[in-house]
Design a protein around this motif. Structure first.
Motif, PDB file in Angstrom:
ATOM      1  N   GLU A 205      40.827  45.399  36.511  1.00  0.00           N
ATOM      2  CA  GLU A 205      39.897  44.347  36.920  1.00  0.00           C
ATOM      3  C   GLU A 205      39.288  44.758  38.255  1.00  0.00           C
TER       4      GLU A 205
ATOM      5  N   CYS B 128      35.783  35.816  39.592  1.00  0.00           N
ATOM      6  CA  CYS B 128      37.143  36.368  39.683  1.00  0.00           C
ATOM      7  C   CYS B 128      38.158  35.248  39.874  1.00  0.00           C
TER       8      CYS B 128
ATOM      9  N   GLU C  99      41.175  34.339  37.339  1.00  0.00           N
ATOM     10  CA  GLU C  99      42.507  34.599  37.890  1.00  0.00           C
ATOM     11  C   GLU C  99      43.666  33.943  37.125  1.00  0.00           C
TER      12      GLU C  99
ATOM     13  N   LEU D  16      44.264  35.781  33.811  1.00  0.00           N
ATOM     14  CA  LEU D  16      44.765  37.139  34.066  1.00  0.00           C
ATOM     15  C   LEU D  16      46.219  37.096  34.510  1.00  0.00           C
TER      16      LEU D  16
ATOM     17  N   ARG E  98      49.378  38.818  32.777  1.00  0.00           N
ATOM     18  CA  ARG E  98      50.303  39.703  33.497  1.00  0.00           C
ATOM     19  C   ARG E  98      51.747  39.312  33.212  1.00  0.00           C
TER      20      ARG E  98
ATOM     21  N   PHE F 127      48.662  46.254  34.530  1.00  0.00           N
ATOM     22  CA  PHE F 127      47.524  45.529  35.089  1.00  0.00           C
ATOM     23  C   PHE F 127      47.235  46.089  36.477  1.00  0.00           C
TER      24      PHE F 127
ATOM     25  N   SER G  12      44.450  45.768  39.530  1.00  0.00           N
ATOM     26  CA  SER G  12      43.292  45.106  40.117  1.00  0.00           C
ATOM     27  C   SER G  12      42.722  46.027  41.184  1.00  0.00           C
TER      28      SER G  12
ATOM     29  N   ILE H 100      36.044  43.841  33.711  1.00  0.00           N
ATOM     30  CA  ILE H 100      37.337  44.255  33.189  1.00  0.00           C
ATOM     31  C   ILE H 100      37.140  45.411  32.217  1.00  0.00           C
TER      32      ILE H 100
ATOM     33  N   ILE I 191      41.533  38.324  27.157  1.00  0.00           N
ATOM     34  CA  ILE I 191      42.349  39.537  27.255  1.00  0.00           C
ATOM     35  C   ILE I 191      43.404  39.570  26.149  1.00  0.00           C
TER      36      ILE I 191
END
Length: 175
Positions: free
Chosen positions: A69, A78, A82, A85, A89, A98, A100, A145, A165
Motif C-alpha cells: 500500500e 488511506c 485503513e 486493511l 492484516r 503486508f 505499507s 495497492i 483485498i
C-alpha cells in the motif's frame, strides 16, 4: 450543427456514466489504465524501514502473497481504507505479507512512525524517501495497492478507499 450537438451529448453521457459508476468499479486502476499492469513482474525498490535500516521490496516476493500500500498520514482515502486493511492484516497474519510504503510528499518517517504507533497498526511500514518505489511501481496516487502473487507477478492494482483485498487474496487461493 446537429452533429456537434450529437457528439456533445454522447460525450456528456459517456462522462456521466464514468463519473456515476459504482465506486468499486471506479476505484480499479485497470479501468483507467495507469500504474503497473496486472501480470507484470513486480519491480524491486529499496525503501527505508520505519523501525530502522533499509529493505528491497523484492526481498518479500516469492514466499507468500504481498500486499503493498502506498500511503500518507494526510491521505483521506488511506484513512478510510485503513480499517479494512488492518482487518486483512489480522486475518491473514502469517499467510500474507503486508508492506505499507509511505510516500515522501509532506511526510517524514518520524511522522509516519508516530501515526502507526498511535493507531496501533500492524504489518511492515517503510518510507520511500527517494521515491524509488513510487517510480518503479508507477504510483498514480496515495491509497494505491499492488498485490503480488507468489509467482512474483502483479495480481492486482487499485486505488481508493473501498478496495476488496479479501476478494483479491481469495482469487490467489489464500486461505
Amino acid at each position: 450543427m446537429n452533429s456537434l450537438r450529437l457528439i456533445a451529448r454522447v460525450a456528456f453521457v459517456a462522462l456521466t456514466t464514468i463519473v456515476a459508476a459504482p465506486r468499486s468499479a471506479a476505484a480499479q486502476i485497470q479501468m483507467w489504465d495507469v500504474g503497473l499492469k496486472v501480470g507484470a513482474e513486480a519491480p524491486a525498490a529499496v525503501v527505508e524501514r520505519l523501525d530502522g535500516g533499509s529493505v528491497n521490496l523484492a526481498d518479500f516476493y516469492g514466499h507468500q502473497p504481498v500486499v503493498l500500500e502506498f500511503w500518507a498520514t494526510w491521505c483521506p482515502l488511506c484513512r478510510k481504507l485503513e480499517p479494512s486493511l488492518q482487518a486483512a492484516r489480522e486475518k491473514y497474519d502469517g499467510k500474507v505479507t503486508f508492506v505499507s510504503v509511505g510516500v515522501p510528499a509532506n511526510q517524514t518517517p518520524e511522522k509516519q512512525k508516530a501515526y502507526v504507533e498511535d493507531k496501533k497498526l500492524t504489518g511492515i511500514f517503510t518510507f520511500d524517501r527517494s521515491s524509488a518505489a513510487m517510480k518503479a511501481f508507477a504510483v498514480p496516487h496515495t491509497s494505491y495497492i499492488v498485490v503480488v502473487g507468489t509467482d512474483r507477478r502483479v495480481a492486482y492494482t487499485g486505488v481508493g478507499d473501498d478496495q476488496d483485498i479479501d476478494a483479491v487474496l481469495a482469487k490467489l487461493g489464500t486461505p
